[in-house]
Design a protein around this motif. Sequence first.
Motif, short mmCIF file in Angstrom:
data_model
loop_
_atom_site.label_atom_id
_atom_site.label_comp_id
_atom_site.label_asym_id
_atom_site.label_seq_id
_atom_site.Cartn_x
_atom_site.Cartn_y
_atom_site.Cartn_z
N GLU A 37 50.39 -64.98 -1.83
CA GLU A 37 49.57 -63.90 -1.27
C GLU A 37 48.75 -64.33 -0.05
O GLU A 37 48.30 -63.51 0.72
CB GLU A 37 48.61 -63.34 -2.33
CG GLU A 37 49.26 -62.57 -3.42
CD GLU A 37 49.77 -63.45 -4.56
OE1 GLU A 37 50.40 -62.92 -5.47
OE2 GLU A 37 49.54 -64.68 -4.52
N ILE A 38 48.55 -65.63 0.10
CA ILE A 38 47.74 -66.13 1.20
C ILE A 38 48.66 -66.64 2.29
O ILE A 38 49.29 -67.69 2.16
CB ILE A 38 46.78 -67.24 0.71
CG1 ILE A 38 45.84 -66.66 -0.34
CG2 ILE A 38 46.01 -67.84 1.88
CD1 ILE A 38 44.99 -67.66 -1.03
N SER A 39 48.77 -65.86 3.35
CA SER A 39 49.62 -66.23 4.47
C SER A 39 48.99 -65.72 5.77
O SER A 39 48.35 -64.68 5.79
CB SER A 39 51.02 -65.66 4.31
OG SER A 39 50.96 -64.25 4.29
N TRP A 63 44.54 -71.15 9.03
CA TRP A 63 44.33 -69.99 8.15
C TRP A 63 44.08 -70.46 6.71
O TRP A 63 43.19 -69.94 6.03
CB TRP A 63 45.53 -69.06 8.22
CG TRP A 63 45.29 -67.76 7.50
CD1 TRP A 63 45.61 -67.46 6.21
CD2 TRP A 63 44.64 -66.60 8.02
NE1 TRP A 63 45.20 -66.19 5.91
CE2 TRP A 63 44.61 -65.64 7.01
CE3 TRP A 63 44.09 -66.30 9.25
CZ2 TRP A 63 44.04 -64.39 7.19
CZ3 TRP A 63 43.52 -65.05 9.44
CH2 TRP A 63 43.51 -64.11 8.40
N SER A 67 40.71 -70.04 4.57
CA SER A 67 40.77 -69.40 3.24
C SER A 67 40.10 -70.28 2.19
O SER A 67 39.35 -69.79 1.34
CB SER A 67 42.22 -69.14 2.84
OG SER A 67 42.84 -68.29 3.75
N THR A 112 40.15 -60.06 6.10
CA THR A 112 41.56 -60.24 5.75
C THR A 112 41.73 -61.38 4.75
O THR A 112 42.50 -61.27 3.79
CB THR A 112 42.40 -60.50 7.01
OG1 THR A 112 42.15 -59.46 7.95
CG2 THR A 112 43.86 -60.54 6.70
N GLN A 115 40.58 -60.16 1.38
CA GLN A 115 41.57 -59.26 0.78
C GLN A 115 42.74 -60.05 0.22
O GLN A 115 43.25 -59.74 -0.86
CB GLN A 115 42.05 -58.24 1.82
CG GLN A 115 41.00 -57.21 2.15
CD GLN A 115 41.35 -56.38 3.37
OE1 GLN A 115 42.31 -56.66 4.08
NE2 GLN A 115 40.55 -55.35 3.64
N GLN A 116 43.17 -61.11 0.92
CA GLN A 116 44.25 -61.93 0.41
C GLN A 116 43.82 -62.70 -0.83
O GLN A 116 44.60 -62.84 -1.78
CB GLN A 116 44.74 -62.90 1.50
CG GLN A 116 45.50 -62.22 2.61
CD GLN A 116 46.00 -63.21 3.64
OE1 GLN A 116 45.74 -64.41 3.58
NE2 GLN A 116 46.73 -62.69 4.62
N ASP A 119 43.97 -60.26 -3.66
CA ASP A 119 45.36 -60.05 -4.09
C ASP A 119 45.87 -61.22 -4.92
O ASP A 119 46.69 -61.04 -5.82
CB ASP A 119 46.27 -59.82 -2.88
CG ASP A 119 45.98 -58.52 -2.17
OD1 ASP A 119 45.34 -57.63 -2.79
OD2 ASP A 119 46.40 -58.38 -1.00
N ALA A 120 45.39 -62.43 -4.60
CA ALA A 120 45.80 -63.62 -5.36
C ALA A 120 45.05 -63.74 -6.68
O ALA A 120 45.38 -64.60 -7.51
CB ALA A 120 45.57 -64.87 -4.52
#
Length: 168
Positions: A37-39, A63, A67, A112, A115-116, A119-120
């Motif tokens: 999910e983290i990209s 990135w 994160s 962003t 949000q990632q 999602d993870a």
Amino acid sequence: MAGRSAGCLGFDMTTFHDVPANLLIPVLADRMADIAEISRPEWALHVKTGIHRERPPDQENWWEIRSAAVLRKVGANSPIGVNHLSQMYGGSRDRGSSPNRAKAGSRHIIRTVLQQLEDAGLVEVKTNLAGTVKLGRGLTAAGQKLLNEVAHEVRPLAEASAPGLSKY
């Protein structure tokens, strides 16, 4: 047993608070690279990390590093929102002959990333008891577990670099 620390009881409870961020974040960034999910989005190749910067980041994995750093900041300062995080990642803006002023970092990057992380399953939105007011984001149990696992993995490096840490 009141007043006793975990070290006195004979078991090791290493948390992400126990190790320095400069040792924790690179290893956590490597773990982030394995999470689907983290990209990095396509637009992230061409953006600066804030108005106070002149160029985009040079590192290939910036990135994942951001994160990991955001996940650690959310854990340390929960509940926290996008604006406070962007102020933490801001800096001094060069205004030419005028005095420099503090400017916030990019809220779009931080939003962003959050949000990632949501999602993870590592971060969740915290609300008040009635569920009507969003207070910011905090760690989930999975996020806390990931941070503590990496901290436990990094702890020997931290003790080697600062021998005084072993008593904690």
